[in-house]
Design a protein around this motif. Structure first.
Motif, PDB file in Angstrom:
ATOM      1  N   ALA A   1     -25.041  -1.896  14.620  1.00 30.17           N
ATOM      2  CA  ALA A   1     -24.573  -1.081  15.733  1.00 30.17           C
ATOM      3  C   ALA A   1     -23.571  -1.846  16.596  1.00 30.17           C
ATOM      4  O   ALA A   1     -22.540  -1.299  17.018  1.00 30.17           O
ATOM      5  CB  ALA A   1     -25.767  -0.619  16.567  1.00 30.17           C
ATOM      6  N   VAL A   2     -23.872  -3.120  16.867  1.00 31.78           N
ATOM      7  CA  VAL A   2     -22.967  -3.947  17.664  1.00 31.78           C
ATOM      8  C   VAL A   2     -21.617  -4.098  16.968  1.00 31.78           C
ATOM      9  O   VAL A   2     -20.542  -3.977  17.589  1.00 31.78           O
ATOM     10  CB  VAL A   2     -23.604  -5.317  17.943  1.00 31.78           C
ATOM     11  N   ASN A   3     -21.634  -4.352  15.688  1.00 32.77           N
ATOM     12  CA  ASN A   3     -20.378  -4.513  14.944  1.00 32.77           C
ATOM     13  C   ASN A   3     -19.570  -3.223  14.918  1.00 32.77           C
ATOM     14  O   ASN A   3     -18.335  -3.245  15.008  1.00 32.77           O
ATOM     15  CB  ASN A   3     -20.670  -5.004  13.533  1.00 32.77           C
ATOM     16  N   ASN A   4     -20.271  -2.064  14.765  1.00 33.22           N
ATOM     17  CA  ASN A   4     -19.551  -0.785  14.809  1.00 33.22           C
ATOM     18  C   ASN A   4     -18.940  -0.545  16.183  1.00 33.22           C
ATOM     19  O   ASN A   4     -17.844   0.016  16.298  1.00 33.22           O
ATOM     20  CB  ASN A   4     -20.487   0.363  14.429  1.00 33.22           C
ATOM     21  N   MET A   5     -19.631  -1.005  17.240  1.00 35.04           N
ATOM     22  CA  MET A   5     -19.075  -0.886  18.592  1.00 35.04           C
ATOM     23  C   MET A   5     -17.831  -1.754  18.744  1.00 35.04           C
ATOM     24  O   MET A   5     -16.824  -1.321  19.302  1.00 35.04           O
ATOM     25  CB  MET A   5     -20.128  -1.278  19.634  1.00 35.04           C
ATOM     26  N   LYS A   6     -17.901  -2.973  18.232  1.00 35.54           N
ATOM     27  CA  LYS A   6     -16.771  -3.886  18.373  1.00 35.54           C
ATOM     28  C   LYS A   6     -15.577  -3.454  17.530  1.00 35.54           C
ATOM     29  O   LYS A   6     -14.430  -3.802  17.831  1.00 35.54           O
ATOM     30  CB  LYS A   6     -17.204  -5.309  17.984  1.00 35.54           C
ATOM     31  N   ARG A   7     -15.824  -2.689  16.463  1.00 37.64           N
ATOM     32  CA  ARG A   7     -14.732  -2.244  15.599  1.00 37.64           C
ATOM     33  C   ARG A   7     -13.886  -1.157  16.252  1.00 37.64           C
ATOM     34  O   ARG A   7     -12.736  -0.945  15.874  1.00 37.64           O
ATOM     35  CB  ARG A   7     -15.287  -1.699  14.274  1.00 37.64           C
TER      36      ARG A   7
ATOM     37  N   VAL B   1     -20.495  14.393  -3.749  1.00 35.84           N
ATOM     38  CA  VAL B   1     -21.846  14.456  -4.306  1.00 35.84           C
ATOM     39  C   VAL B   1     -22.745  13.499  -3.533  1.00 35.84           C
ATOM     40  O   VAL B   1     -22.294  12.685  -2.728  1.00 35.84           O
ATOM     41  CB  VAL B   1     -21.843  14.116  -5.808  1.00 35.84           C
ATOM     42  N   ALA B   2     -24.046  13.564  -3.801  1.00 36.23           N
ATOM     43  CA  ALA B   2     -25.030  12.805  -3.031  1.00 36.23           C
ATOM     44  C   ALA B   2     -24.760  11.303  -3.067  1.00 36.23           C
ATOM     45  O   ALA B   2     -24.852  10.620  -2.035  1.00 36.23           O
ATOM     46  CB  ALA B   2     -26.435  13.107  -3.552  1.00 36.23           C
ATOM     47  N   ASP B   3     -24.430  10.781  -4.235  1.00 38.16           N
ATOM     48  CA  ASP B   3     -24.197   9.336  -4.333  1.00 38.16           C
ATOM     49  C   ASP B   3     -23.005   8.901  -3.490  1.00 38.16           C
ATOM     50  O   ASP B   3     -23.005   7.812  -2.906  1.00 38.16           O
ATOM     51  CB  ASP B   3     -23.964   8.939  -5.794  1.00 38.16           C
ATOM     52  N   GLU B   4     -21.982   9.751  -3.394  1.00 40.10           N
ATOM     53  CA  GLU B   4     -20.815   9.423  -2.571  1.00 40.10           C
ATOM     54  C   GLU B   4     -21.174   9.440  -1.091  1.00 40.10           C
ATOM     55  O   GLU B   4     -20.702   8.592  -0.310  1.00 40.10           O
ATOM     56  CB  GLU B   4     -19.685  10.402  -2.867  1.00 40.10           C
ATOM     57  N   ILE B   5     -21.997  10.396  -0.688  1.00 34.40           N
ATOM     58  CA  ILE B   5     -22.437  10.462   0.705  1.00 34.40           C
ATOM     59  C   ILE B   5     -23.271   9.244   1.056  1.00 34.40           C
ATOM     60  O   ILE B   5     -23.110   8.633   2.128  1.00 34.40           O
ATOM     61  CB  ILE B   5     -23.235  11.761   0.937  1.00 34.40           C
ATOM     62  N   PHE B   6     -24.161   8.862   0.148  1.00 37.77           N
ATOM     63  CA  PHE B   6     -24.993   7.672   0.375  1.00 37.77           C
ATOM     64  C   PHE B   6     -24.121   6.421   0.475  1.00 37.77           C
ATOM     65  O   PHE B   6     -24.373   5.541   1.312  1.00 37.77           O
ATOM     66  CB  PHE B   6     -26.002   7.539  -0.763  1.00 37.77           C
ATOM     67  N   ALA B   7     -23.083   6.358  -0.335  1.00 39.04           N
ATOM     68  CA  ALA B   7     -22.175   5.199  -0.292  1.00 39.04           C
ATOM     69  C   ALA B   7     -21.452   5.141   1.057  1.00 39.04           C
ATOM     70  O   ALA B   7     -21.260   4.046   1.619  1.00 39.04           O
ATOM     71  CB  ALA B   7     -21.174   5.265  -1.443  1.00 39.04           C
ATOM     72  N   ILE B   8     -21.047   6.285   1.583  1.00 33.88           N
ATOM     73  CA  ILE B   8     -20.402   6.307   2.900  1.00 33.88           C
ATOM     74  C   ILE B   8     -21.377   5.838   3.966  1.00 33.88           C
ATOM     75  O   ILE B   8     -21.018   5.054   4.864  1.00 33.88           O
ATOM     76  CB  ILE B   8     -19.896   7.724   3.214  1.00 33.88           C
ATOM     77  N   PHE B   9     -22.607   6.288   3.885  1.00 35.07           N
ATOM     78  CA  PHE B   9     -23.629   5.850   4.844  1.00 35.07           C
ATOM     79  C   PHE B   9     -23.827   4.340   4.776  1.00 35.07           C
ATOM     80  O   PHE B   9     -23.851   3.654   5.806  1.00 35.07           O
ATOM     81  CB  PHE B   9     -24.952   6.573   4.561  1.00 35.07           C
ATOM     82  N   GLN B  10     -23.950   3.814   3.571  1.00 34.28           N
ATOM     83  CA  GLN B  10     -24.161   2.373   3.436  1.00 34.28           C
ATOM     84  C   GLN B  10     -22.973   1.583   3.975  1.00 34.28           C
ATOM     85  O   GLN B  10     -23.147   0.610   4.727  1.00 34.28           O
ATOM     86  CB  GLN B  10     -24.395   2.027   1.966  1.00 34.28           C
ATOM     87  N   GLU B  11     -21.786   1.991   3.573  1.00 24.73           N
ATOM     88  CA  GLU B  11     -20.602   1.254   3.996  1.00 24.73           C
ATOM     89  C   GLU B  11     -20.398   1.322   5.508  1.00 24.73           C
ATOM     90  O   GLU B  11     -19.977   0.350   6.131  1.00 24.73           O
ATOM     91  CB  GLU B  11     -19.371   1.810   3.285  1.00 24.73           C
ATOM     92  N   SER B  12     -20.721   2.449   6.108  1.00 22.60           N
ATOM     93  CA  SER B  12     -20.444   2.647   7.527  1.00 22.60           C
ATOM     94  C   SER B  12     -21.537   2.113   8.439  1.00 22.60           C
ATOM     95  O   SER B  12     -21.244   1.716   9.572  1.00 22.60           O
ATOM     96  CB  SER B  12     -20.254   4.149   7.808  1.00 22.60           C
ATOM     97  N   PHE B  13     -22.763   2.072   7.970  1.00 22.09           N
ATOM     98  CA  PHE B  13     -23.862   1.806   8.902  1.00 22.09           C
ATOM     99  C   PHE B  13     -24.861   0.731   8.474  1.00 22.09           C
ATOM    100  O   PHE B  13     -25.542   0.161   9.322  1.00 22.09           O
ATOM    101  CB  PHE B  13     -24.645   3.112   9.143  1.00 22.09           C
ATOM    102  N   VAL B  14     -25.004   0.473   7.199  1.00 21.29           N
ATOM    103  CA  VAL B  14     -26.122  -0.354   6.738  1.00 21.29           C
ATOM    104  C   VAL B  14     -25.712  -1.819   6.616  1.00 21.29           C
ATOM    105  O   VAL B  14     -24.750  -2.159   5.917  1.00 21.29           O
ATOM    106  CB  VAL B  14     -26.660   0.163   5.383  1.00 21.29           C
ATOM    107  N   ASN B  15     -26.475  -2.682   7.320  1.00 22.24           N
ATOM    108  CA  ASN B  15     -26.286  -4.135   7.244  1.00 22.24           C
ATOM    109  C   ASN B  15     -24.812  -4.519   7.430  1.00 22.24           C
ATOM    110  O   ASN B  15     -24.251  -5.336   6.691  1.00 22.24           O
ATOM    111  CB  ASN B  15     -26.803  -4.684   5.917  1.00 22.24           C
ATOM    112  N   VAL B  16     -24.191  -3.904   8.436  1.00 22.62           N
ATOM    113  CA  VAL B  16     -22.787  -4.217   8.751  1.00 22.62           C
ATOM    114  C   VAL B  16     -22.733  -5.620   9.343  1.00 22.62           C
ATOM    115  O   VAL B  16     -23.365  -5.891  10.370  1.00 22.62           O
ATOM    116  CB  VAL B  16     -22.196  -3.173   9.726  1.00 22.62           C
TER     117      VAL B  16
END
Length: 553
Positions: free
Chosen positions: A546-552, A424-439
């Protein structure tokens, strides 16, 4: 399959070709609608509706806009009789609504039927008797003439009872099991009844031709209707009515072809409830007209609520793929379909065309009370980047860059695939936040400051492995300076910085969201997003994400 030789076509073609209806492209106006939910539909329920439920259902039909409603077979039971009397005596029938009742061509049933109608402002009294070859041979064991005599006797008794009963009555006749009747004989018996009733412009008669059991392809039924329409006596004073069932799954086609062939009126039910495979579905018929720009004269603007009441009162269930009303009929799970719908909706928003035209959506779901969010695009392991991005934009106002949509789409599909469920939408938003936002790991952003000079000089404080450090850098802009500080002091390298930002409403506070993509030495793009009340800070957080996602990786 075995035993196919036991079956043969049981219908009868007209004695001459009747194909004028094939020259018509589409239906140009709505037929007269008659709901038979409270009779044909109710008698097919496992648990028929009680009085209170029938009254509620009747009111729903009135609210939808039906002007003719069959309310039962009042001579069949005390419950049916009481329902009709309640409608009349409590003045529950609007002045512009005509009720209809059904009776066999048997004297005591006809007299009981007219007794039940005393005081009716307006009522259609529907006479029928079975005419098919199978019924004549196997059930009644009567000749054609004897079957005609039954119909004519009933028609004459109608005139007698109507003259003796207070009320305003219109007569209707059905050669029941019409589709299994020789067409010439169906014409003979209908004309015999018409010759008794002698309809006039001010007192028209309804001739109803039921597909009691579907026995042919729809074009055959249409040819039968056209032949009858062209050869009925008093045709200008006859309203030709259709009553298709759905044994072969073509009830809607029968009705649509039948209208092209001369049908002026349709008897059916909401969502096709009825005996065996059901009656023709008036919801589908009406909204098919609507999709062609023809006013159906029925109001389905809140179809989900109608469906809810229908299921509660009938204890029947509308299937997920049922046209227009089903839960999933506007839903796209496929990535390519989602992408086309999302682009079509965006095109519509930009161009504001006069007519509806969106890929895969024959009508605007909003017109019948459906929602874009949750109804059109739903996400599972088959979905693509376009659908994920559409949901985030519609519900959360996120406008992701194209490349980031693909990256998020893969992550969402992976989660859905592993969990084996729709997201559902809230789950998709949670994936977006966890994966990309303020990492903020492994390099944590703390704060920054700038010093003005010929170029921008920054000191940005970070925390690496729990140790706070100050990194210095210069650039031709603030974000460029921070980017250079990271690359010069944190042992990382990237290029081709992609940047996008926009205002964002989250909760009660207005914030900004930034999206940044960076390319590593292998040519892979890594994405990050930052959210903050300050647009510059949101950009810095997006870069760190973005830098942290690259390093991961």
């Amino acid at each position: 399959m075995k035993n196919v030789e036991k079956y043969a076509r049981g219908y009868f073609m007209p004695p001459r070709q009747s194909l004028k209806w094939t020259q018509k492209e589409y239906i140009t106006e709505a037929p007269i609608w008659c709901s038979v939910d409270l009779r044909d539909g109710n008698q097919a329920l496992i648990v028929p509706m009680n009085l209170e439920e029938k009254l509620e259902y009747f009111q729903m039909l009135v609210d939808i806009g039906f002007k003719e409603i069959e309310v039962g077979f009042p001579a069949a039971s005390e419950t049916e009789f009481t329902f009709l009397r309640t409608l009349i005596e409590q003045n529950l029938i609007p002045d512009d609504v005509t009720i209809q009742v059904l009776t066999q061509s048997r004297e005591h049933i006809i007299r009981k039927t007219f007794e039940s109608l005393k005081g009716a402002k307006s009522a259609v009294v529907h006479l029928y008797n079975s005419t098919s070859l199978a019924q004549r041979e196997q059930v009644f064991r009567k000749s054609k003439q004897e079957i005609v005599d039954i119909a004519v006797a009933g028609a004459k008794l109608f005139q007698e009872c109507a003259a003796e009963t207070e009320g305003n009555f219109q007569f209707q006749y059905s050669p029941e099991s019409f589709t299994g009747t020789e067409v010439e004989f169906a014409l003979e018996i209908c004309n015999a009844v018409l010759d008794v009733w002698r309809p006039t412009p001010d007192n028209k008669v309804i001739i109803n031709l039921p597909s009691t059991v579907q026995m042919s392809m729809p074009h055959v039924y249409a040819s039968q209707i056209e032949y009858m329409s062209e050869n009925l006596h008093y045709r200008e004073n006859v309203i030709l009515s259709l009553h298709p069932h759905n044994d072969r799954g073509t009830g809607v086609s029968d009705a649509e072809f039948g209208i092209l062939a001369g049908g002026q009126r349709v008897e059916g039910t909401l969502f096709g409830n009825g005996e065996r495979t059901g009656n023709v579905d008036i919801v589908t018929l009406a909204l098919n007209l609507y999709s062609h720009g023809v006013d159906p004269k029925l109001n389905f603007h809140n179809l989900p609520e109608i469906l809810k009441v229908y299921e509660r009162l009938t204890r029947m269930r509308v299937g997920e793929r049922h046209p227009y009303g089903g839960e999933l009929v506007f839903t796209a799970f496929s990535g390519s379909h989602q992408d086309a719908i999302a682009k079509g909706m965006k095109w519509r928003e930009d161009q504001n065309p006069p007519h509806w035209s969106v890929p895969y959506l024959p009508i605007d779901p909003l017109d019948i009370g459906r929602e874009y969010e949750g109804d059109i695009i739903r996400i599972n392991s088959q979905s693509g980047k376009g659908g994920v991005a559409y949901i985030l934009q519609q519900k959360y106002g996120l406008d992701l860059p194209q490349g980031m949509r693909e990256s998020l789409g893969y992550r969402v599909k992976d989660v859905s695939d592993k969990l084996q469920k729709e997201l559902v939408a809230d789950e998709i938003f949670a994936i977006f936040q966890e994966s990309f936002v303020n990492v903020n790991e492994p390099i944590s952003f703390v704060r920054y400051r700038f010093e003005e000079s010929d170029d921008y000089r920054t000191i940005v404080k970070v925390r690496i492995d729990g140790v706070e450090q100050s990194l210095e850098g210069n650039g031709n802009g603030r974000l460029d300076a921070i980017s250079n500080a990271l690359q010069a002091n944190a042992g990382i390298s990237f290029s081709n910085l992609i940047y996008k930002e926009h205002a964002l409403e989250i909760g009660s506070g207005s914030q900004a969201i930034s999206y940044i993509g960076i390319t590593d030495a292998n040519g892979t793009v890594h994405w990050g997003s930052g959210v903050d009340a300050d647009i510059m800070t949101s950009s810095v957080k997006a870069l760190f994400s973005a830098v942290n996602n690259m390093k991961r990786t």
